[in-house]
Scaffold this motif. Structure first.
Motif, PDB file in Angstrom:
ATOM      1  N   PRO A 177       0.815  -1.218   0.000  1.00 19.19           N
ATOM      2  CA  PRO A 177       0.000   0.000   0.000  1.00 19.19           C
ATOM      3  C   PRO A 177       0.848   1.267   0.000  1.00 19.19           C
ATOM      4  O   PRO A 177       2.024   1.238   0.356  1.00 19.19           O
TER       5      PRO A 177
ATOM      6  N   GLU B 192      -2.003   6.639  -1.476  1.00 14.53           N
ATOM      7  CA  GLU B 192      -3.125   6.715  -2.431  1.00 14.53           C
ATOM      8  C   GLU B 192      -3.846   5.369  -2.570  1.00 14.53           C
ATOM      9  O   GLU B 192      -4.947   5.310  -3.124  1.00 14.53           O
ATOM     10  N   ASN B 193      -3.211   4.301  -2.163  1.00 15.15           N
ATOM     11  CA  ASN B 193      -3.801   2.955  -2.309  1.00 15.15           C
ATOM     12  C   ASN B 193      -3.609   2.217  -0.982  1.00 15.15           C
ATOM     13  O   ASN B 193      -2.699   1.399  -0.856  1.00 15.15           O
TER      14      ASN B 193
ATOM     15  N   THR C 178      -2.606  -2.931  -4.312  1.00 17.02           N
ATOM     16  CA  THR C 178      -3.098  -2.869  -5.698  1.00 17.02           C
ATOM     17  C   THR C 178      -4.466  -3.526  -5.817  1.00 17.02           C
ATOM     18  O   THR C 178      -4.617  -4.713  -5.487  1.00 17.02           O
ATOM     19  N   TRP C 179      -5.413  -2.748  -6.289  1.00 20.61           N
ATOM     20  CA  TRP C 179      -6.778  -3.249  -6.432  1.00 20.61           C
ATOM     21  C   TRP C 179      -6.803  -4.400  -7.453  1.00 20.61           C
ATOM     22  O   TRP C 179      -6.248  -4.280  -8.543  1.00 20.61           O
TER      23      TRP C 179
ATOM     24  N   GLU D  70       3.448   5.321  -8.535  1.00 13.58           N
ATOM     25  CA  GLU D  70       2.513   4.214  -8.770  1.00 13.58           C
ATOM     26  C   GLU D  70       3.218   3.049  -9.488  1.00 13.58           C
ATOM     27  O   GLU D  70       3.029   1.893  -9.140  1.00 13.58           O
TER      28      GLU D  70
END
Ligand code: HEM
Length: 264
Positions: free
Chosen positions: A53, A56-57, A61-62, A238
């Motif tokens: 993570p 921002e996430n 990772t989704w 990212e």
């Protein structure tokens, strides 16, 4: 005798003990640390075993499946295309042309690099280097193997010095250390690095006389830059984050497939 009296005194001591800069160490001013992370990500210092993570996430990772592997194991799992836990140098080479077959036999070590769109010479070079440098440390026995397999179970044994310390010794992912790469070296943009900043980062992370680590680090970050830089020459946070959990490789391979599909 030291003065232990008074709440203010102890508060002052606490404040000093939380400082991230020291007047006599100018580098600590130039290379800034994030002190606001815990308001954006729970326990940013906590090494995560399964997910990578960032602010921002916060869940990682989704849609990326960890399959109960450590984040470092996930980083290399893309290259294990028959999914048997062992990365053999040749197993993932794709192509049926005569040239491809010859290269397959000669090199025995081409890997998922081909799927990522690297040219054949880069594939040969990178695969040779990785398997020669990393195979032995991951083997379950003392005997070296002439086939240069890399055992994913033991990939943490390939950790080297002069790295960013974003993977811990067991292959977990330390979110705060990823964020600190960008707060220290991302001067042009806060969440991206130029090639020069990346070079500076790998120079600054060097441990004394750690020739293996210096070279490995330059290569890892150099290849990542080649793979994921954007059209303006920036490497985004990212992309770096997704390199750690390996999801970047799936993304690039799919993009590459798409590009080939369009030109076919
Ligand atoms: C295109 C392919 C690859 C790229 C772009 C890449 C890039 C990277 C990057 C940027 C790091 C982080 C280093 C740091 O935190 O300072 C890393 C770490 C690592 N990679 Fe890769 N890598 C690739 C393929 C591989 C493969 C095929 C293996 C092994 C089979 C591998 C094994 C490792 C290991 C063991 C580490 C941990 C090193 C450490 O933190 O000390 N990588 N890689």
């Amino acid at each position: 005798m030291g003065d232990n009296s008074g709440g203010n005194q102890s508060l002052k001591v606490s404040a000093d003990s939380m400082l991230t800069v020291a007047e006599k160490a100018p580098l600590t001013f130039q290379k800034k640390l994030r002190s606001d992370l815990d308001s954006k990500l729970p326990k940013p210092y906590l090494a995560r075993a399964l997910a990578a993570p960032d602010t921002e996430n916060v869940h990682g990772t989704w849609g990326h499946k960890h399959r109960n592997m450590s984040v470092l194991q996930q980083h290399v799992a893309f290259f294990d295309q028959d999914d048997n836990g062992i990365i053999y140098p040749w197993e993932t080479f794709k192509g049926n042309s005569v040239f491809s077959m010859i290269m397959k036999i000669i090199c025995m070590i081409l890997s998922g690099f081909r799927d990522l769109g690297f040219n054949i010479f880069a594939c040969v070079f990178l695969s040779m280097l990785i398997h020669v440098a990393m195979s032995y440390s991951t083997l379950p026995t003392w005997l070296p193997s002439p086939l240069f397999p890399v055992y994913i179970e033991n990939i943490h044994k390939c950790k080297h010095g002069s790295d960013s310390t974003t993977y811990d010794t067991e292959g977990r992912f330390v979110p705060a250390n990823l964020e600190n790469i960008f707060s220290k070296y991302g001067h042009t943009k806060t969440d991206k690095l130029t090639f020069k900043e990346l070079w500076h980062m790998t120079d600054s992370s060097r441990n004394a006389f750690d020739f293996f680590g210096w070279t490995a680090s330059k290569l890892e970050w150099g290849v990542l830059y080649m793979l994921a830089k954007d059209s303006e020459g920036f490497l985004s946070k990212e992309s770096v984050r997704r390199c750690y959990d390996g999801s970047l490789f799936d993304y690039c391979a799919n993009a590459q497939k798409g590009a080939i599909g369009k030109t076919a």
